[in-house]
Scaffold this motif. Structure first.
Motif, short mmCIF file in Angstrom:
data_model
loop_
_atom_site.label_atom_id
_atom_site.label_comp_id
_atom_site.label_asym_id
_atom_site.label_seq_id
_atom_site.Cartn_x
_atom_site.Cartn_y
_atom_site.Cartn_z
N MET A 105 -7.35 2.47 2.55
CA MET A 105 -5.90 2.28 2.14
C MET A 105 -5.73 1.11 2.85
O MET A 105 -4.55 0.34 2.22
N VAL A 136 0.39 12.59 3.78
CA VAL A 136 -0.97 12.09 3.55
C VAL A 136 -1.86 13.34 3.98
O VAL A 136 -1.88 13.84 5.13
N CYS A 160 3.68 2.55 4.78
CA CYS A 160 4.37 1.31 5.05
C CYS A 160 5.84 1.55 5.28
O CYS A 160 6.42 0.90 6.05
N GLY A 179 0.67 -1.26 -0.01
CA GLY A 179 -0.08 0.19 -0.06
C GLY A 179 0.92 1.26 -0.12
O GLY A 179 2.00 1.20 -0.46
N ASP A 180 0.31 2.44 0.25
CA ASP A 180 0.80 3.59 0.28
C ASP A 180 2.34 3.43 1.10
O ASP A 180 2.34 3.28 2.19
#
Length: 267
Positions: free
Chosen positions: A242, A226, A71, A66-67
């Motif tokens: 997410m 983010v 991560c 994921g993002d």
């Protein structure tokens, strides 16, 4: 090692100890930091005749997808281990003492309550206390709660204790989702309390209230690039989208990262 539960008693050298119930027996868990990093965990049965030790789950952030903003710092922090609170009553009572108040205040009141009315055990690292039994909680007077400044939690703990004495056997056979619903049926135990209780018992943090203030706070510090929504419902929808199938891992590892960020010590 994730030492988020208020039952953990830590020393200046980083060693931590806790006692907890598991299948009718009482166990001590002592975590000693190693020079190379991580912890050496020692499980010892202190009372009872069952050999079912508390379960320790390890979550490896290298499996995260994921993002990258989320991560990468979680991967850099390394694997996190967490001890499940085997006894639903202990997890539920602990969650009730965490309602509405700040984490530091909850920890202080939890420990004072345990030392005043819980069973004391001697471990190889020093004394530790169980959370008071439901029978003990129901026997306490209003004044005894008031002395410890626990008036706010009094009715919730009594309702939880009554429910535990009636339904503990049923709870033991429930899935996580079923247990969340069962806990919410207890007076003064809403969705937040139910989610915290069941996550503590199962280490399935997809059942945790993953849009609560703690997760929102640490997500913002973990991945400031983010654009996190401030309203809880909107944050929850984005976080869930997410994380996808790794909602439990994302939530647990982020909370663990937050404990480390806040204290400056390894988990």
């Amino acid at each position: 090692m994730m030492l988020d539960h208020p039952g953990w008693l830590s020393e200046d050298n980083g060693r931590a100890r806790r006692v907890l119930r598991s299948s009718g027996s009482v166990w001590s868990v002592i975590c000693t930091p190693e020079a190379a990093g991580g912890y050496l965990v020692d499980l010892v049965r202190l009372a009872g005749d069952t050999d079912v030790a508390p379960i320790i789950d390890t979550i490896n952030p290298l499996t995260l997808v994921g993002d990258v903003a989320v991560c990468e710092p979680l991967r850099a922090a390394g694997p996190v281990a967490r001890v499940r609170t085997s006894d639903v009553w202990e997890a539920l009572g602990t969650a009730v003492t965490r309602q509405v108040v700040r984490a530091a205040t909850a920890r202080q009141k939890y420990r004072a309550f345990c030392e005043a009315y819980g069973e004391r055990y001697e471990t190889a690292a020093g004394p530790a206390w169980l959370f008071p039994s439901p029978e003990t909680v129901l026997a306490l007077s209003d004044d005894e709660f008031d002395v410890l400044r626990m008036k706010f939690f009094r009715d919730g703990l009594r309702s939880a204790a009554e429910a535990s004495l009636k339904a503990a056997d049923d709870w033991a056979g429930m899935t996580g989702e079923q247990l969340v619903a069962a806990v919410q049926s207890i007076r003064r135990s809403g969705p937040w309390t139910a989610g915290v209780t069941v996550a503590d018992v199962t280490n399935d943090y997809s059942l945790y209230p993953f849009a609560d203030l703690a997760v929102r706070t640490w997500a913002g510090k973990l991945a400031p690039s983010v654009d996190w929504p401030k309203p809880e419902p909107e944050f929850g929808r984005l976080w869930q989208a997410m994380a996808g199938a790794q909602l439990s891992e994302w939530t647990l590892l982020t909370l663990a990262w937050g404990v480390r960020y806040a204290t400056g010590v390894a988990l």
